[in-house]
Design a protein around this motif. Structure first.
Motif, PDB file in Angstrom:
ATOM      1  N   ARG A   1      46.937 -17.439  31.264  1.00  0.00           N
ATOM      2  CA  ARG A   1      47.603 -16.399  30.479  1.00  0.00           C
ATOM      3  C   ARG A   1      47.701 -16.774  29.006  1.00  0.00           C
ATOM      4  N   ASP A   2      47.968 -18.080  28.737  1.00  0.00           N
ATOM      5  CA  ASP A   2      48.227 -18.514  27.366  1.00  0.00           C
ATOM      6  C   ASP A   2      47.014 -19.168  26.709  1.00  0.00           C
ATOM      7  N   GLY A   3      45.817 -19.021  27.309  1.00  0.00           N
ATOM      8  CA  GLY A   3      44.604 -19.563  26.703  1.00  0.00           C
ATOM      9  C   GLY A   3      44.513 -21.074  26.752  1.00  0.00           C
ATOM     10  N   GLN A   4      45.073 -21.703  27.775  1.00  0.00           N
ATOM     11  CA  GLN A   4      45.072 -23.155  27.910  1.00  0.00           C
ATOM     12  C   GLN A   4      44.341 -23.601  29.176  1.00  0.00           C
ATOM     13  N   ARG A   5      43.281 -22.882  29.527  1.00  0.00           N
ATOM     14  CA  ARG A   5      42.559 -23.217  30.754  1.00  0.00           C
ATOM     15  C   ARG A   5      41.985 -24.632  30.687  1.00  0.00           C
ATOM     16  N   LYS A   6      41.351 -24.974  29.554  1.00  0.00           N
ATOM     17  CA  LYS A   6      40.703 -26.285  29.434  1.00  0.00           C
ATOM     18  C   LYS A   6      41.725 -27.403  29.569  1.00  0.00           C
ATOM     19  N   ALA A   7      42.876 -27.224  28.967  1.00  0.00           N
ATOM     20  CA  ALA A   7      43.920 -28.247  29.043  1.00  0.00           C
ATOM     21  C   ALA A   7      44.400 -28.416  30.488  1.00  0.00           C
ATOM     22  N   PHE A   8      44.537 -27.292  31.206  1.00  0.00           N
ATOM     23  CA  PHE A   8      44.978 -27.393  32.594  1.00  0.00           C
ATOM     24  C   PHE A   8      43.934 -28.114  33.436  1.00  0.00           C
ATOM     25  N   ARG A   9      42.641 -27.755  33.230  1.00  0.00           N
ATOM     26  CA  ARG A   9      41.596 -28.399  34.025  1.00  0.00           C
ATOM     27  C   ARG A   9      41.587 -29.918  33.783  1.00  0.00           C
ATOM     28  N   GLY A  10      41.854 -30.330  32.543  1.00  0.00           N
ATOM     29  CA  GLY A  10      41.906 -31.767  32.256  1.00  0.00           C
ATOM     30  C   GLY A  10      43.060 -32.435  32.970  1.00  0.00           C
ATOM     31  N   ARG A  11      44.217 -31.778  32.976  1.00  0.00           N
ATOM     32  CA  ARG A  11      45.396 -32.366  33.630  1.00  0.00           C
ATOM     33  C   ARG A  11      45.201 -32.438  35.145  1.00  0.00           C
ATOM     34  N   ILE A  12      44.639 -31.407  35.733  1.00  0.00           N
ATOM     35  CA  ILE A  12      44.474 -31.410  37.188  1.00  0.00           C
ATOM     36  C   ILE A  12      43.410 -32.414  37.604  1.00  0.00           C
ATOM     37  N   HIS A  13      42.370 -32.584  36.750  1.00  0.00           N
ATOM     38  CA  HIS A  13      41.343 -33.583  37.054  1.00  0.00           C
ATOM     39  C   HIS A  13      41.949 -34.989  37.035  1.00  0.00           C
ATOM     40  N   GLN A  14      42.772 -35.240  36.038  1.00  0.00           N
ATOM     41  CA  GLN A  14      43.431 -36.537  35.942  1.00  0.00           C
ATOM     42  C   GLN A  14      44.345 -36.772  37.144  1.00  0.00           C
ATOM     43  N   LEU A  15      45.091 -35.714  37.556  1.00  0.00           N
ATOM     44  CA  LEU A  15      46.007 -35.839  38.687  1.00  0.00           C
ATOM     45  C   LEU A  15      45.243 -36.174  39.966  1.00  0.00           C
ATOM     46  N   CYS A  16      44.087 -35.529  40.170  1.00  0.00           N
ATOM     47  CA  CYS A  16      43.303 -35.770  41.386  1.00  0.00           C
ATOM     48  C   CYS A  16      42.736 -37.192  41.396  1.00  0.00           C
ATOM     49  N   GLN A  17      42.379 -37.702  40.230  1.00  0.00           N
ATOM     50  CA  GLN A  17      41.876 -39.085  40.166  1.00  0.00           C
ATOM     51  C   GLN A  17      42.998 -40.072  40.512  1.00  0.00           C
ATOM     52  N   GLU A  18      44.196 -39.773  40.011  1.00  0.00           N
ATOM     53  CA  GLU A  18      45.324 -40.661  40.275  1.00  0.00           C
ATOM     54  C   GLU A  18      45.690 -40.698  41.764  1.00  0.00           C
ATOM     55  N   HIS A  19      45.441 -39.601  42.460  1.00  0.00           N
ATOM     56  CA  HIS A  19      45.836 -39.503  43.870  1.00  0.00           C
ATOM     57  C   HIS A  19      44.619 -39.348  44.777  1.00  0.00           C
ATOM     58  N   ALA A  20      43.520 -40.009  44.367  1.00  0.00           N
ATOM     59  CA  ALA A  20      42.276 -39.901  45.139  1.00  0.00           C
ATOM     60  C   ALA A  20      42.410 -40.438  46.557  1.00  0.00           C
ATOM     61  N   ARG A  21      43.409 -41.272  46.811  1.00  0.00           N
ATOM     62  CA  ARG A  21      43.597 -41.850  48.136  1.00  0.00           C
ATOM     63  C   ARG A  21      44.588 -41.048  48.976  1.00  0.00           C
ATOM     64  N   LYS A  22      44.837 -39.823  48.566  1.00  0.00           N
ATOM     65  CA  LYS A  22      45.740 -38.938  49.322  1.00  0.00           C
ATOM     66  C   LYS A  22      44.944 -37.711  49.800  1.00  0.00           C
ATOM     67  N   PRO A  23      44.166 -37.843  50.868  1.00  0.00           N
ATOM     68  CA  PRO A  23      43.310 -36.739  51.334  1.00  0.00           C
ATOM     69  C   PRO A  23      44.088 -35.478  51.708  1.00  0.00           C
ATOM     70  N   SER A  24      45.289 -35.658  52.225  1.00  0.00           N
ATOM     71  CA  SER A  24      46.084 -34.485  52.608  1.00  0.00           C
ATOM     72  C   SER A  24      46.437 -33.645  51.386  1.00  0.00           C
ATOM     73  N   LEU A  25      46.802 -34.335  50.305  1.00  0.00           N
ATOM     74  CA  LEU A  25      47.119 -33.620  49.072  1.00  0.00           C
ATOM     75  C   LEU A  25      45.878 -32.958  48.494  1.00  0.00           C
ATOM     76  N   LEU A  26      44.770 -33.707  48.449  1.00  0.00           N
ATOM     77  CA  LEU A  26      43.537 -33.152  47.883  1.00  0.00           C
ATOM     78  C   LEU A  26      43.046 -31.948  48.681  1.00  0.00           C
ATOM     79  N   ASP A  27      43.219 -32.012  49.985  1.00  0.00           N
ATOM     80  CA  ASP A  27      42.813 -30.874  50.821  1.00  0.00           C
ATOM     81  C   ASP A  27      43.627 -29.634  50.465  1.00  0.00           C
ATOM     82  N   ARG A  28      44.910 -29.807  50.259  1.00  0.00           N
ATOM     83  CA  ARG A  28      45.765 -28.677  49.878  1.00  0.00           C
ATOM     84  C   ARG A  28      45.344 -28.112  48.522  1.00  0.00           C
ATOM     85  N   LEU A  29      45.064 -29.015  47.588  1.00  0.00           N
ATOM     86  CA  LEU A  29      44.644 -28.568  46.265  1.00  0.00           C
ATOM     87  C   LEU A  29      43.320 -27.811  46.322  1.00  0.00           C
TER      88      LEU A  29
END
Length: 385
Positions: A346-374
């Motif tokens: 909505r606020d034109g921050q798609r790229k920033a969100f994609r960067g944050r979510i990519h970083q979050l997934c890397q930090e929790h790469a050993r949590k398959p249950s969470l990654l599956d939900r995402l």
């Protein structure tokens, strides 16, 4: 599913004698028998008697239902109150038939539904809710007969060019017993409402006033008055009121009007009403769905506005939820991330969100249950996909 059948018979005009009750007991040892009724249900066996025979010999009303979809109503009236020819005019098929037995006319009405998915009736109350319609018929109200004819129409037992019989008044204002009768025999509501369009209103019907009745009674010959009183005192006055009202010529109903529509026209009218009703239902459902979607969109916008005030606090909350390592909290984190994604779009921050979510997934790469939900929420695409 085991079989289930329910039989109920009622004696109205006279009580059963002790001998007659013993005859019924000889047929059924389990039946609940009294001077006015026979009731029994069967889950494996069946009644070892013909209901038509019992109606001719003992009873004035009968109700039967089975869990495979069969329903049946039988009513017996004196031929002095129900002209056999009149009954035959309306009862013209397998769904509704009539026959004469001695001094009585018996109506035999059926409904079948092999789907068996209709709402079940409370057996003990069913016949009691219908029986008063018999007295209405005895008093000259022919609506029950017309409903019986509609059953034959509904079952497609008549030629489409066959004309309807005389239409009684009040089809749009059925009494409680007649409504129960129609519901029990599954009479199609659209067909009934189509038929009612040619039925006069009961508002035009007036029961005779006390003054009019008194004036008429005074003109009766003394011998007829004496006969009526003697019948009443001897207990032979069950149908006396109906007989006298018929003679008076007033009764509780006005004369039927000649039927002029064909069976085909009635069926087509019912189909038109059904289609219109389905369209109205679809419009109401669509309007309700639009209302729910608008409410959901408004609620989401409010959430996004609240997130926009402090998005970093929301990301911190996501981290706290994930840190619990609990499935329920994972779900809450995914819901919050879904709103953060919508806020970024909505606020034109798609790229920033994609960067944050990519970083979050890397930090929790050993949590398959969470990654599956995402991934299922469309927030993350795994390299294996």
């Amino acid at each position: 599913m085991s079989e289930y059948q329910y039989y109920e018979f009622v004696a109205i005009d006279r009580p059963l004698t002790a001998t007659e009750q013993n005859e019924l007991r000889a047929v059924s040892t389990r039946g609940r028998i009294s001077a006015s009724s026979f009731v029994n249900d069967y889950q494996w066996g069946d009644l070892k008697a013909d209901p038509r025979d019992w109606m001719q010999r003992y009873f004035d009303a009968h109700l039967y239902l089975a869990n495979w979809g069969t329903r049946r109503i039988m009513l017996r009236l004196p031929a002095s109150l129900l002209d056999p020819a009149l009954a035959a005019t309306y009862c013209v098929g397998d769904a509704a038939s009539s026959f004469v037995s001695g001094e009585h006319v018996i109506l035999d009405l059926h409904s079948e539904d092999e789907d068996g998915d209709e709402e079940w009736w409370e057996e003990e109350a069913a016949l009691a809710s219908i029986v008063p319609a018999r007295a209405e018929l005895a008093a000259g109200d022919n609506r029950l007969l017309y409903l019986a004819w509609l059953l034959c129409v509904q079952n497609q037992e008549l030629d489409e060019d066959a004309l309807e019989p005389p239409v009684p008044p009040g089809l749009a204002q059925l009494s409680g017993p007649l409504r129960s009768f129609a519901e029990f025999l599954r009479l199609d509501l659209d067909l009934l409402e189509t038929a009612a369009q040619a039925s006069a209103s009961l508002a035009a019907t007036k029961a005779p006033s006390a003054a009019a009745l008194a004036k008429w009674v005074k003109r009766l010959p003394a011998a007829e008055k004496d006969e009526a009183i003697v019948r009443l005192l001897r207990g032979d006055g069950v149908h006396l009121r109906a007989e006298l009202l018929r003679r008076y010529g007033g009764g509780a109903t006005i004369e039927s009007v000649d039927g002029g529509r064909t069976v085909g026209e009635l069926l087509a009218g019912a189909e038109t009403r059904w289609t219109a009703r389905q369209q109205q239902t679809a419009k109401r459902e669509a309007a309700e769905q639009a209302r729910r979607e608008a409410a959901a969109a408004a609620a989401r916008e409010q959430r996004l506005d609240e997130l926009a005030a402090d998005p970093e606090r929301a990301w911190q909350r996501v981290a706290e939820l994930i840190a619990t390592k609990k499935p329920k909290e994972y779900d809450a984190a995914v819901a919050l991330l879904t709103d953060l994604k919508a806020l970024g779009e909505r606020d034109g921050q798609r790229k920033a969100f994609r960067g944050r979510i990519h970083q979050l997934c890397q930090e929790h790469a050993r949590k398959p249950s969470l990654l599956d939900r995402l991934e299922r929420a469309g927030l993350y695409v795994s390299t294996a996909s």
